[in-house]
Design a protein around this motif. Sequence first.
Motif, short mmCIF file in Angstrom:
data_model
loop_
_atom_site.label_atom_id
_atom_site.label_comp_id
_atom_site.label_asym_id
_atom_site.label_seq_id
_atom_site.Cartn_x
_atom_site.Cartn_y
_atom_site.Cartn_z
N GLY A 42 -43.18 -89.14 26.13
CA GLY A 42 -44.28 -89.93 26.68
C GLY A 42 -43.97 -90.40 28.09
N TYR A 152 -42.39 -97.54 31.98
CA TYR A 152 -43.12 -96.84 30.91
C TYR A 152 -42.38 -96.83 29.57
N THR A 155 -43.34 -99.55 27.01
CA THR A 155 -44.71 -99.47 26.50
C THR A 155 -44.88 -98.24 25.61
N VAL A 156 -44.24 -97.13 25.98
CA VAL A 156 -44.30 -95.96 25.09
C VAL A 156 -43.56 -96.29 23.79
N ILE A 158 -43.59 -99.10 22.39
CA ILE A 158 -44.55 -99.87 21.58
C ILE A 158 -45.54 -98.93 20.91
N ILE A 159 -45.98 -97.87 21.63
CA ILE A 159 -46.88 -96.89 21.01
C ILE A 159 -46.19 -96.27 19.79
N GLY A 160 -44.90 -95.90 19.96
CA GLY A 160 -44.15 -95.33 18.85
C GLY A 160 -44.07 -96.31 17.69
N VAL A 162 -46.15 -98.84 16.95
CA VAL A 162 -47.45 -99.04 16.30
C VAL A 162 -47.81 -97.82 15.45
N THR A 189 -38.90 -98.97 19.55
CA THR A 189 -38.86 -100.16 20.39
C THR A 189 -37.50 -100.30 21.07
N VAL A 193 -36.99 -100.25 25.10
CA VAL A 193 -36.44 -101.41 25.82
C VAL A 193 -35.04 -101.10 26.35
N VAL B 11 -47.52 -82.90 28.13
CA VAL B 11 -46.22 -83.35 27.60
C VAL B 11 -46.38 -84.68 26.87
N ALA B 12 -47.09 -85.63 27.50
CA ALA B 12 -47.24 -86.96 26.90
C ALA B 12 -48.00 -86.88 25.57
N ALA B 15 -45.86 -85.23 22.85
CA ALA B 15 -44.81 -86.11 22.34
C ALA B 15 -45.38 -87.04 21.27
N ILE B 16 -46.56 -87.59 21.54
CA ILE B 16 -47.19 -88.52 20.59
C ILE B 16 -47.61 -87.77 19.31
N ILE B 190 -53.01 -98.67 20.36
CA ILE B 190 -52.45 -97.41 20.87
C ILE B 190 -53.33 -96.84 21.98
N VAL B 193 -52.80 -99.12 25.19
CA VAL B 193 -51.50 -98.95 25.84
C VAL B 193 -51.33 -97.51 26.32
N ASN B 197 -50.79 -96.33 30.25
CA ASN B 197 -49.46 -95.88 30.68
C ASN B 197 -49.34 -94.38 30.84
N MET B 198 -50.21 -93.63 30.20
CA MET B 198 -50.08 -92.18 30.32
C MET B 198 -51.21 -91.57 31.14
N ILE D 159 -33.54 -106.49 21.94
CA ILE D 159 -32.86 -105.36 21.30
C ILE D 159 -32.02 -105.87 20.14
#
Lengths: 246, 246, 246, 246, 246
Positions: A42, A152, A155-156, A158-160, A162, A189, A193, B11-12, B15-16, B190, B193, B197-198, D159
């Motif tokens: 992402g 990024y 935030t990506v 966080i997408i993962g 959620v 997460t 981070v 790509v983004a 990945a999701i 989702i 965000v 971001n993407m 973390i």
Amino acid sequence: MDILSVMGIIVALAAILVGNYLEGGHADSLMSGVAFMIVAGGTLGAIMVQFPMKIFMLSIKVSVWVFIPPKQDHHAVIEKIVNWSNIARKEGLLGLETISESETDEFAKKGLQLLVDGSEPETIRSIMEVDLSTKEHLSLQAAKVYEAAGGYTPTVGIIGAVMGLIHVMNNLADPSKLGSGIAVAFIATIYGVGLANMLFLPMATKLKLIIHDQSQFKEMIIEGVISIAEGENPRNIETKLQSYLH
Amino acid sequence: MDILSVMGIIVALAAILVGNYLEGGHADSLMSGVAFMIVAGGTLGAIMVQFPMKIFMLSIKVSVWVFIPPKQDHHAVIEKIVNWSNIARKEGLLGLETISESETDEFAKKGLQLLVDGSEPETIRSIMEVDLSTKEHLSLQAAKVYEAAGGYTPTVGIIGAVMGLIHVMNNLADPSKLGSGIAVAFIATIYGVGLANMLFLPMATKLKLIIHDQSQFKEMIIEGVISIAEGENPRNIETKLQSYLH
Amino acid sequence: MDILSVMGIIVALAAILVGNYLEGGHADSLMSGVAFMIVAGGTLGAIMVQFPMKIFMLSIKVSVWVFIPPKQDHHAVIEKIVNWSNIARKEGLLGLETISESETDEFAKKGLQLLVDGSEPETIRSIMEVDLSTKEHLSLQAAKVYEAAGGYTPTVGIIGAVMGLIHVMNNLADPSKLGSGIAVAFIATIYGVGLANMLFLPMATKLKLIIHDQSQFKEMIIEGVISIAEGENPRNIETKLQSYLH
Amino acid sequence: MDILSVMGIIVALAAILVGNYLEGGHADSLMSGVAFMIVAGGTLGAIMVQFPMKIFMLSIKVSVWVFIPPKQDHHAVIEKIVNWSNIARKEGLLGLETISESETDEFAKKGLQLLVDGSEPETIRSIMEVDLSTKEHLSLQAAKVYEAAGGYTPTVGIIGAVMGLIHVMNNLADPSKLGSGIAVAFIATIYGVGLANMLFLPMATKLKLIIHDQSQFKEMIIEGVISIAEGENPRNIETKLQSYLH
Amino acid sequence: MDILSVMGIIVALAAILVGNYLEGGHADSLMSGVAFMIVAGGTLGAIMVQFPMKIFMLSIKVSVWVFIPPKQDHHAVIEKIVNWSNIARKEGLLGLETISESETDEFAKKGLQLLVDGSEPETIRSIMEVDLSTKEHLSLQAAKVYEAAGGYTPTVGIIGAVMGLIHVMNNLADPSKLGSGIAVAFIATIYGVGLANMLFLPMATKLKLIIHDQSQFKEMIIEGVISIAEGENPRNIETKLQSYLH
């Protein structure tokens, strides 16, 4: 070799892994190929949309600087410029022609050629400043690739996270799948981070500091070349350039 | 064609979606027309309040640049300007009149006309700089439409999420509706965000970089035109303009 | 009439309300007078502490601009200034006296009076620039009232949410009160985030863009008045001022 | 001795610990070596990647300034400069040679030497300004080490918290381990947020204020040295320098 | 008396307390001495580490300005300066000597003394600008004490909240203590967010606006004093200074 960068990555990783071990966790519980793929893919995708090819490729090239910073010997270059000014005094600006041909530093060579051409000091300054700021802009954008990546990944992550939680919600009836969903959620997460704060953001700042040093180094060369063009005496030039030492 | 932008989005997304698949989820579980409508509609509304019509329309037009960037051939324009300066040397500034008429680039044409009119270098600079900065301001605002969209989608996503949770709270007695509420809640997050971001934030930065390049390109033209007005020799002009190459 | 602002608010509201309806929720479930009172009152209070009376009142006045932007006819003003320069050429600067008396635009009138008084170009610039920047500062602060409101509503929304949750905690024994507490909690969040992102922040940016246009419009007038004071010919003045068109 | 810095740390710690005690908690419940190791190690690692060795070492050195700020006696230095100007008036600039040799402040000594060398005022300003800004950049970077640390500790704390929660999730079946996981999770958050807000960020700002004062102090010296070079009378120099007093 | 500041605090508090009452909560449920001690003490400590004594004391002094702003009568000072210019015209700059002695405003007095001393306009500007910016920097730092406080209270509130949650976790077995822990946790959050957004941040901005006005007021005095030094006629000076009115 920037030993601090290498040690920094080791120290940060060790703190996380040993901390995890002391709490009684397995390193395994922090590993998830899927979470890594989501975060890395992402972020990479976002970066590719954000930067043109030229800057994207340059960012790969300058990443090496974090570990092997480009050499800049301020003392050597001051000595070199003072030497040029001595030659210019004795033999005139044309005396710098042979030196200009053998000079390996691109930027200094450009300055010498402008001197040999007999350009006005103001013209020299304007040409060299434009050259400096054009290249500086490009390098700074390359450093900002890592800054953007550091923006990024969380935030990506966080997408993962959620996505993992949605997975859990859809399988509330089957508690055996609960664990895996939450695991990916939380690990994504941590990856997001962690990559941002222990790799990308620190890299971006170190690159920016290196680029700032490069620009200051070039400023020093500009100052020296212009002083020669203005016919200042070598001792004054040395005093002037030494103000750039830190 | 900016192949990197196209690949970045692929790509983004991959990945999701692959990440979701590997966790054992269905792509369906990430689809929600309602969540999309809330995020897209809320963001569009905010953008419409925020920007005047002229900038709103321009932002649609410049969005193409992310995939098909406007062409700017620095080498060709340097050659062109050096050619102008040769003509000006031989035939005087009036010799540029026919060239000015056939020039297709609006900005270069304006510069040529000012030369033919015999304007003072300082007047030329002031007129062209104002023109540049007026247009640059407008383009930058168009790029900021995407920056603003990238700021609003996550917060509108949160509104969607909280609305979903309220729905869940009001139906605690009927657990069968629990799932759908939470799903919309999380999917809205989702979408918010992810779009930011993407898509929107990377687009905004790429547009800003393109606009920066355009301005620098115009700066180069201004520098060239003024040098001609000051009667500098063609070789010096070439050296000067080459500093803008990167 | 800024049709985009009106439609933007409608689009955003529709997205939220239709989205809520499609999920099967009642519009009622998003209504809470108490939540609104907390968010609106808390934000209003913060704004009152933050801004002096003069700016607070001005912010109410300029809010109209979001829907009915102040008119600025660039073409008309260029024509007007070129006309002034023709008069000044023929009748001298004193010929502008009668025009100055009938001019309705405050800023242009000031410029004309300075011309008639025979002030130096540098004096005219300094006086008019100070006038411009004093007024611009005031207008920008008025726009920042909405920016500040957009900063406070989400945080006040959080205060409302946490108060609701405390209420829930204190009544854990009486589950019938649970729902109402959580409802207010979540609705306060929606009001806070929604007002900020769909009203106050977009309003603040639109106002800032309008103010930027006003300042640029005044810059154009300053440039024109000074050119007249310097006795430039009308055709050059027209070329110069047209660079401000976009 | 900056008594406020020492008391500040005591006040902040006391508020936390007494608050914890009054709630009925043991100080023990806020202690976790593992949480501290994760937060401190992760942050240290990030800092090491971010800053070059020179700045990293300097940041350790300047940290003392938070408690023992460097002395800067504005009144004494004004008196000193006025004295120099008197000597320069009576004995000429060469009369400052012996004083220059015994001057202990590096920066003032440099100024005196430039005076004795008979440098032009503009040369003196340019040399001393470059010296000032080179050193200021370095010191500011050292202060930014603490700013960066204050940025990283909360995120590394997160973390640590998420790692603790993963641990809890993996041991849902064994409730006896539940407590320890959550404890580390929450304590890591407190350490991260606490170190940032009660130590690193305040330190960074105090250091920046001290560096700003140092630069202003040097500006005052530059102003004084240049006034002497321009042969201004001592009374005027005194008036001028007193504007720097606050 | 800034009636808006007083009313703002009342409006914000009323919105919170009435809101709480209408939801059926007791004001008691929002009161916690421990939570207040943690938030206030932690923030105070951070502020003490961050700012030197001089700025810390000044911040207490300027806090009064939020309610009783310092008086600045622009019209009166313009009249005064025009009067000075008339005297200077008739009696020469030395005629200002007696006026300078009775002038109560420190800054205006300094300007008058420089006039009486016969200083060059450029010297007057440089001395008065340094004075202005030195004092402005100090006042702005004092305003930033409240900005910093507004930054720290929410994060210290989070520390208080997490401490409360740890307390809850350690007493899961004894549900009777559950309530009190969560209460402190949530109340600390409200205190942190509330103090920041309804007191400290608005105060900081109002102080900055007041300081901006003070600086502009001083700019006007500098402009007037310099115009007198340059021997401009009183009517022009009046026109010039009136541009500062808003």
